[in-house]
Structure formats: structure tokens, C-alpha cells
Design an enzyme around this catalytic site. Structure first.
Site, PDB file in Angstrom:
ATOM      1  CD  GLU A  22     -14.620   6.672 -11.637  1.00  0.00           C
ATOM      2  OE1 GLU A  22     -14.554   6.178 -10.892  1.00  0.00           O
ATOM      3  OE2 GLU A  22     -14.355   6.384 -12.555  1.00  0.00           O
ATOM      4  CE1 TYR A  54      -8.221   5.126  18.202  1.00  0.00           C
ATOM      5  CE2 TYR A  54      -6.954   3.473  18.564  1.00  0.00           C
ATOM      6  CZ  TYR A  54      -7.681   4.206  19.363  1.00  0.00           C
ATOM      7  OH  TYR A  54      -8.389   4.217  20.425  1.00  0.00           O
ATOM      8  CB  ILE A  73      -9.492   2.376  -5.922  1.00  0.00           C
ATOM      9  CG1 ILE A  73     -10.829   1.606  -6.941  1.00  0.00           C
ATOM     10  CG2 ILE A  73     -10.422   3.611  -6.487  1.00  0.00           C
ATOM     11  CD1 ILE A  73     -12.218   0.147  -6.318  1.00  0.00           C
ATOM     12  CD  GLU A  74      -7.977  -1.398  -8.694  1.00  0.00           C
ATOM     13  OE1 GLU A  74      -8.862  -2.761  -9.752  1.00  0.00           O
ATOM     14  OE2 GLU A  74      -7.681  -0.562  -9.318  1.00  0.00           O
ATOM     15  CE  LYS A 100     -13.537   4.053  -7.413  1.00  0.00           C
ATOM     16  NZ  LYS A 100     -13.789   4.312  -9.958  1.00  0.00           N
TER      17      LYS A 100
END
EC number: 4.1.2.25
Length: 121
Positions: A22, A54, A73-74, A100
Site C-alpha cells: 500500500e 463544496y 484510514i481511521e 479501499k
């Protein structure tokens, strides 16, 4: 208040993750953002200053996901939520979902990921 702004299916290439593959190869991260915002002012005024732009949120999320690496990813989601909540005073709550689609782990699935919800203090 049940008004929301959402940005769904934003796709960015990044190098976040615990596994060496990764970090070396990277992968696409799909990010969905939901912002709890009182849209009644913008609904009356028809003026972007009375809402959350946005397009700016997209740029901010892109910069974070394509920027410095996070192992988890947290952690990446926390960085995104913290940035949005600290830069957009109209936002009452931020939901961040990161998927992912093709992580380097065995199995068959549409994706793996996390979702967090953070209130704006």
C-alpha cells in the site's frame, strides 16, 4: 435540522495503509463526505456565502488524501473531519466514509473501509 451537503464517490490516489504494498504501489481511495448544515439561509438568499462551498471542500479533501501518508484510514478520516470542522463554521457535523476498493488482502468484496461521524464543537 436535517439538511445535508454531500460529496460522494470522490476518487483519489494515495499511499495510505499498513502493508508495504500500500505504501509502495498506492491505491485508489473512494471518499464520501456528508455535512450537516443549515441550508435555509442559502435557500432564501441564493448566495454561496450562506452555505458551504463544496468545490472548496473537494479541494481540501483531495489535498489531504493525496498528501502525507497515514498508516490507518481511521487516521486519514479523522484528519479530513477535523479539517472540515475547523475550516467551515456552518458545518454542524461531518461524516467521512473511506473505501479501499482493492486492498492487497485476500478475499472477494466490493470494498473495505470505515465511516466516522464527528460533531463540530
Amino acid at each position: 435540522m436535517n439538511d445535508i451537503i454531500f460529496l460522494n464517490g470522490m476518487r483519489f490516489y494515495g499511499y495510505h495503509g499498513v502493508l508495504a504494498a500500500e505504501n509502495d504501489i498506492g491505491q485508489i481511495f473512494v471518499v464520501d463526505i456528508t455535512l450537516k448544515v443549515d441550508l435555509s439561509y442559502a435557500g432564501q438568499s441564493d448566495d454561496v456565502k450562506d452555505t458551504v462551498n463544496y468545490g472548496e471542500v473537494y479541494k481540501d479533501v483531495k489535498s489531504i488524501v493525496e498528501g502525507p501518508r497515514s498508516c490507518l484510514i481511521e487516521h486519514l478520516a479523522e484528519r479530513i473531519a477535523k479539517h472540515i470542522n475547523s475550516h467551515y463554521n456552518r458545518v454542524m457535523e461531518t461524516k467521512v466514509r473511506i473505501t479501499k476498493e482493492n486492498p492487497p488482502i485476500p478475499g472477494h468484496y466490493d470494498g473495505v473501509g470505515i465511516e466516522i461521524v464527528r460533531e463540530n464543537d
